[in-house]
Scaffold this motif. Structure first.
Motif, PDB file in Angstrom:
ATOM      1  N   SER A  19       0.829  -1.207   0.000  1.00  9.67           N
ATOM      2  CA  SER A  19       0.000   0.000   0.000  1.00  9.67           C
ATOM      3  C   SER A  19       0.862   1.256   0.000  1.00  9.67           C
ATOM      4  O   SER A  19       0.602   2.215  -0.744  1.00  9.67           O
ATOM      5  N   ALA A  20       1.906   1.259   0.829  1.00  8.80           N
ATOM      6  CA  ALA A  20       2.800   2.417   0.867  1.00  8.80           C
ATOM      7  C   ALA A  20       3.567   2.566  -0.444  1.00  8.80           C
ATOM      8  O   ALA A  20       3.753   3.688  -0.947  1.00  8.80           O
ATOM      9  N   GLN A  21       4.010   1.456  -1.013  1.00 10.16           N
ATOM     10  CA  GLN A  21       4.725   1.527  -2.283  1.00 10.16           C
ATOM     11  C   GLN A  21       3.829   2.031  -3.401  1.00 10.16           C
ATOM     12  O   GLN A  21       4.269   2.803  -4.262  1.00 10.16           O
ATOM     13  N   MET A  22       2.580   1.624  -3.391  1.00 10.84           N
ATOM     14  CA  MET A  22       1.646   2.084  -4.415  1.00 10.84           C
ATOM     15  C   MET A  22       1.446   3.593  -4.319  1.00 10.84           C
ATOM     16  O   MET A  22       1.463   4.298  -5.330  1.00 10.84           O
ATOM     17  N   ARG A  23       1.309   4.102  -3.095  1.00 11.19           N
ATOM     18  CA  ARG A  23       1.106   5.541  -2.906  1.00 11.19           C
ATOM     19  C   ARG A  23       2.392   6.334  -3.118  1.00 11.19           C
ATOM     20  O   ARG A  23       2.340   7.538  -3.359  1.00 11.19           O
ATOM     21  N   ALA A  24       3.524   5.652  -3.024  1.00 11.25           N
ATOM     22  CA  ALA A  24       4.798   6.319  -3.275  1.00 11.25           C
ATOM     23  C   ALA A  24       5.162   6.322  -4.753  1.00 11.25           C
ATOM     24  O   ALA A  24       6.245   6.785  -5.114  1.00 11.25           O
ATOM     25  N   GLY A  25       4.266   5.813  -5.611  1.00 12.97           N
ATOM     26  CA  GLY A  25       4.552   5.789  -7.038  1.00 12.97           C
ATOM     27  C   GLY A  25       5.457   4.665  -7.450  1.00 12.97           C
ATOM     28  O   GLY A  25       6.245   4.817  -8.394  1.00 12.97           O
ATOM     29  N   GLN A  26       5.364   3.514  -6.759  1.00 13.76           N
ATOM     30  CA  GLN A  26       6.189   2.354  -7.088  1.00 13.76           C
ATOM     31  C   GLN A  26       5.290   1.151  -7.376  1.00 13.76           C
ATOM     32  O   GLN A  26       5.242   0.181  -6.611  1.00 13.76           O
ATOM     33  N   PRO A  27       4.523   1.185  -8.465  1.00 17.16           N
ATOM     34  CA  PRO A  27       3.551   0.112  -8.724  1.00 17.16           C
ATOM     35  C   PRO A  27       4.189  -1.252  -8.929  1.00 17.16           C
ATOM     36  O   PRO A  27       3.613  -2.272  -8.521  1.00 17.16           O
ATOM     37  N   ALA A  28       5.356  -1.314  -9.564  1.00 20.41           N
ATOM     38  CA  ALA A  28       5.989  -2.615  -9.795  1.00 20.41           C
ATOM     39  C   ALA A  28       6.389  -3.271  -8.473  1.00 20.41           C
ATOM     40  O   ALA A  28       6.177  -4.476  -8.271  1.00 20.41           O
ATOM     41  N   ARG A  29       6.962  -2.488  -7.548  1.00 20.71           N
ATOM     42  CA  ARG A  29       7.322  -3.038  -6.244  1.00 20.71           C
ATOM     43  C   ARG A  29       6.074  -3.420  -5.451  1.00 20.71           C
ATOM     44  O   ARG A  29       6.067  -4.428  -4.727  1.00 20.71           O
ATOM     45  N   ALA A  30       5.029  -2.606  -5.577  1.00 16.50           N
ATOM     46  CA  ALA A  30       3.779  -2.924  -4.877  1.00 16.50           C
ATOM     47  C   ALA A  30       3.213  -4.248  -5.370  1.00 16.50           C
ATOM     48  O   ALA A  30       2.728  -5.068  -4.566  1.00 16.50           O
ATOM     49  N   LEU A  31       3.278  -4.485  -6.673  1.00 14.88           N
ATOM     50  CA  LEU A  31       2.776  -5.754  -7.209  1.00 14.88           C
ATOM     51  C   LEU A  31       3.598  -6.922  -6.685  1.00 14.88           C
ATOM     52  O   LEU A  31       3.044  -7.971  -6.304  1.00 14.88           O
ATOM     53  N   ASP A  32       4.909  -6.774  -6.647  1.00 14.81           N
ATOM     54  CA  ASP A  32       5.756  -7.852  -6.113  1.00 14.81           C
ATOM     55  C   ASP A  32       5.399  -8.162  -4.660  1.00 14.81           C
ATOM     56  O   ASP A  32       5.333  -9.333  -4.256  1.00 14.81           O
ATOM     57  N   ASP A  66      -0.450 -16.314   1.893  1.00 14.49           N
ATOM     58  CA  ASP A  66      -1.830 -16.509   2.339  1.00 14.49           C
ATOM     59  C   ASP A  66      -2.777 -16.113   1.212  1.00 14.49           C
ATOM     60  O   ASP A  66      -3.213 -14.964   1.129  1.00 14.49           O
ATOM     61  N   PRO A  67      -3.111 -17.041   0.302  1.00 11.57           N
ATOM     62  CA  PRO A  67      -3.986 -16.697  -0.819  1.00 11.57           C
ATOM     63  C   PRO A  67      -5.411 -16.356  -0.397  1.00 11.57           C
ATOM     64  O   PRO A  67      -6.182 -15.840  -1.204  1.00 11.57           O
ATOM     65  N   ARG A  68      -5.769 -16.605   0.879  1.00 11.54           N
ATOM     66  CA  ARG A  68      -7.109 -16.272   1.364  1.00 11.54           C
ATOM     67  C   ARG A  68      -7.168 -14.893   2.007  1.00 11.54           C
ATOM     68  O   ARG A  68      -8.203 -14.527   2.574  1.00 11.54           O
ATOM     69  N   PHE A  69      -6.102 -14.124   1.930  1.00 13.69           N
ATOM     70  CA  PHE A  69      -6.055 -12.822   2.578  1.00 13.69           C
ATOM     71  C   PHE A  69      -6.879 -11.822   1.758  1.00 13.69           C
ATOM     72  O   PHE A  69      -6.446 -11.321   0.724  1.00 13.69           O
ATOM     73  N   SER A  70      -8.065 -11.517   2.251  1.00 17.63           N
ATOM     74  CA  SER A  70      -8.997 -10.659   1.514  1.00 17.63           C
ATOM     75  C   SER A  70      -8.436  -9.256   1.301  1.00 17.63           C
ATOM     76  O   SER A  70      -8.633  -8.648   0.241  1.00 17.63           O
ATOM     77  N   GLY A  71      -7.736  -8.728   2.307  1.00 22.21           N
ATOM     78  CA  GLY A  71      -7.204  -7.377   2.191  1.00 22.21           C
ATOM     79  C   GLY A  71      -6.209  -7.224   1.059  1.00 22.21           C
ATOM     80  O   GLY A  71      -6.157  -6.185   0.382  1.00 22.21           O
ATOM     81  N   ALA A  72      -5.401  -8.269   0.815  1.00 22.23           N
ATOM     82  CA  ALA A  72      -4.429  -8.209  -0.267  1.00 22.23           C
ATOM     83  C   ALA A  72      -5.132  -8.213  -1.628  1.00 22.23           C
ATOM     84  O   ALA A  72      -4.719  -7.521  -2.559  1.00 22.23           O
ATOM     85  N   TRP A  73      -6.216  -8.967  -1.753  1.00 19.58           N
ATOM     86  CA  TRP A  73      -6.975  -8.966  -3.003  1.00 19.58           C
ATOM     87  C   TRP A  73      -7.628  -7.605  -3.240  1.00 19.58           C
ATOM     88  O   TRP A  73      -7.687  -7.122  -4.377  1.00 19.58           O
ATOM     89  N   MET A  74      -8.123  -6.983  -2.188  1.00 18.31           N
ATOM     90  CA  MET A  74      -8.699  -5.640  -2.315  1.00 18.31           C
ATOM     91  C   MET A  74      -7.646  -4.659  -2.816  1.00 18.31           C
ATOM     92  O   MET A  74      -7.903  -3.846  -3.723  1.00 18.31           O
ATOM     93  N   LEU A  75      -6.467  -4.723  -2.231  1.00 19.39           N
ATOM     94  CA  LEU A  75      -5.403  -3.798  -2.638  1.00 19.39           C
ATOM     95  C   LEU A  75      -4.930  -4.098  -4.059  1.00 19.39           C
ATOM     96  O   LEU A  75      -4.557  -3.181  -4.809  1.00 19.39           O
ATOM     97  N   LEU A  76      -4.968  -5.360  -4.461  1.00 16.67           N
ATOM     98  CA  LEU A  76      -4.596  -5.710  -5.826  1.00 16.67           C
ATOM     99  C   LEU A  76      -5.557  -5.064  -6.827  1.00 16.67           C
ATOM    100  O   LEU A  76      -5.140  -4.575  -7.881  1.00 16.67           O
ATOM    101  N   ALA A  77      -6.858  -5.055  -6.476  1.00 20.89           N
ATOM    102  CA  ALA A  77      -7.837  -4.376  -7.336  1.00 20.89           C
ATOM    103  C   ALA A  77      -7.553  -2.879  -7.408  1.00 20.89           C
ATOM    104  O   ALA A  77      -7.626  -2.266  -8.484  1.00 20.89           O
ATOM    105  N   GLU A  78      -7.238  -2.277  -6.270  1.00 21.71           N
ATOM    106  CA  GLU A  78      -6.943  -0.843  -6.261  1.00 21.71           C
ATOM    107  C   GLU A  78      -5.674  -0.535  -7.062  1.00 21.71           C
ATOM    108  O   GLU A  78      -5.596   0.502  -7.735  1.00 21.71           O
ATOM    109  N   LEU A  79      -4.687  -1.427  -6.997  1.00 15.37           N
ATOM    110  CA  LEU A  79      -3.471  -1.229  -7.783  1.00 15.37           C
ATOM    111  C   LEU A  79      -3.779  -1.282  -9.274  1.00 15.37           C
ATOM    112  O   LEU A  79      -3.258  -0.483 -10.057  1.00 15.37           O
ATOM    113  N   ARG A  80      -4.638  -2.208  -9.682  1.00 22.49           N
ATOM    114  CA  ARG A  80      -5.032  -2.289 -11.087  1.00 22.49           C
ATOM    115  C   ARG A  80      -5.715  -0.995 -11.541  1.00 22.49           C
ATOM    116  O   ARG A  80      -5.432  -0.463 -12.611  1.00 22.49           O
TER     117      ARG A  80
END
Length: 410
Positions: free
Chosen positions: A312-325, A334-348
């Motif tokens: 989340s911090a990397q995405m807001r800092a303008g580092q989308p590639a690092r945020a995706l990693d 943890d593939p069941r982590f709902s919060g990470a999927w939410m943030l993945l949608a926001e990154l997209r």
């Protein structure tokens, strides 16, 4: 008068041409809906209905010369269905996009909306005229069919209108087949249009890479399988119990068998995470917040929550590639982590320009977040609150949320 044998054979070819044109129009419309040449402001059900109705009307009106029985059918030859399929591939879908834009657009003002409406009507008329003129001119000879909208002095191959229509048809078909979504996308107000290639964050692969050689690529492809399986599920309101989605269970098992990071100092990592959150609360630079979360992650590489906060911090800092990693690693743990999927949608959404395929991809990640969350009513309320994007939300968040809610609410 035409020979009865030629007339009978011509009527058979005309019916085949009508069906071929319908199949081509349907295929082209589906292609253009998935990758429209213009940015549709909405992908709601009403816009889809307007698009589909326009496609059907344009096809029907443009294919009138091969409907019924006409004397000109006697001059048709075996290649006529191919020609009619060719001319009908893109025009109905393009006309449908024009009408769909007018139906879905909002906030344009009366004058601009009326101007767009007139443009859409002109586009529909041009599409019908082009289909009728070009198809009849390339496959028939006088006497021209009554439904072809051809003037009495139409000269066939010598007509300038026919050649202009043929060139326009070839150009539109090429754009539709190209398939990269909108060709012109604006990078900002006053900026020049640039060509962008759509690339999904998580790509479904028929043959996954070897995890020993490409751990990140294997993880992304396996997470894409989860998103695809959830998207294809008929009813997402059933409990997310083991066995409800076998493909999801298999993907989770494949991720669980991957090597795990060494055990770290969980207490130190959480303490550093609290310090990073305090930096964010004091409105520190997001790059500093990202560095603080990176130190917390270094203390414990098995904590998906810290990884998600780091992303989340990397995405807001303008580092989308690092945020995706960071998000891919969090979901690997943890593939069941709902919060990470939410943030993945926001990154997209944050790194998209509103292209419909990107919005639909984000909607899939929202659906996965709903599937795995432990409090579905609370997440639905959060979705509805996001229909009015906040200052940090993408302007396309509402469109993705609407697509997700259409699947989640009866």
């Amino acid at each position: 008068p035409p020979d009865p044998k030629d007339a009978k054979q011509g009527d058979v070819l005309a019916r085949a041409a009508a069906w071929a044109s319908f199949a081509a129009a349907a295929a082209g419309a589906y292609k253009l809906w998935q990758t429209p040449l213009i940015h549709l402001p909405s992908m709601s059900g009403g816009v889809l209905v307007a698009f589909a109705v326009t496609v059907l009307l344009v096809w029907f009106a443009g294919a009138l010369p091969v409907q019924g029985r006409e004397r000109a059918h006697a001059s048709m030859r075996w290649w006529a269905p191919l020609v009619w399929a060719f001319v009908h591939y893109a025009w109905p879908g393009v006309a449908g996009l024009g009408v769909a834009y007018v139906v879905g657009a909002s906030g344009l003002g009366f004058f601009l909306h009326a101007l767009c409406g007139v443009g859409a009507v002109c586009l529909v008329v041009a599409a019908v005229a082009c289909l009728s003129h070009v198809g009849a001119a390339l496959t028939m000879r006088p006497p021209w069919p009554q439904g072809s909208a051809l003037a009495s002095d139409f000269a066939g191959y010598k007509s300038l209108r026919m050649w202009v229509g043929l060139l326009a048809t070839m150009a539109l078909n090429g754009l539709a087949v190209e398939g990269s979504g909108r060709l012109l996308e604006w990078t900002g107000k006053g900026a020049a249009p640039t060509v962008r290639a759509y690339q999904p964050l998580l790509e479904t692969l028929a043959r996954k890479p070897d995890p020993a050689a490409d751990l990140r690529g294997f993880t992304r492809a396996t997470l894409a399988d989860i998103a695809q399986a959830v998207h294809e599920h008929r009813s997402l309101n059933v409990p997310a119990a083991p066995g409800a989605l076998p493909k999801v269970d298999a993907a989770q098992g494949a991720l669980a068998r991957l090597p795990r990071p060494p055990v770290g100092d969980r207490a130190t990592a959480r303490a550093l995470g609290v310090q990073a959150s305090q930096l964010a609360a004091r409105r520190a630079a997001w790059s500093e917040v990202a560095d603080a979360y990176a130190r917390a992650h270094a203390a414990d590489r098995r904590d998906p929550l810290i990884l998600t906060e780091l992303a989340s911090a990397q995405m807001r800092a303008g580092q989308p590639a690092r945020a995706l990693d960071s998000l891919v690693e969090a979901l690997r743990l943890d593939p069941r982590f709902s919060g990470a999927w939410m943030l993945l949608a926001e990154l997209r959404l944050r790194n998209s320009s509103g292209e419909p395929r990107q919005v639909q991809e984000a909607a899939r990640y929202y659906l996965v977040a709903f599937w795995f969350t432990r409090d579905r009513p609370a997440l639905i309320k959060r979705f509805r609150a996001k229909l009015k994007p906040g200052p940090e939300d993408s302007p396309h968040t509402a469109a993705a949320i609407q697509i997700a809610l259409q699947r989640l609410t009866p």
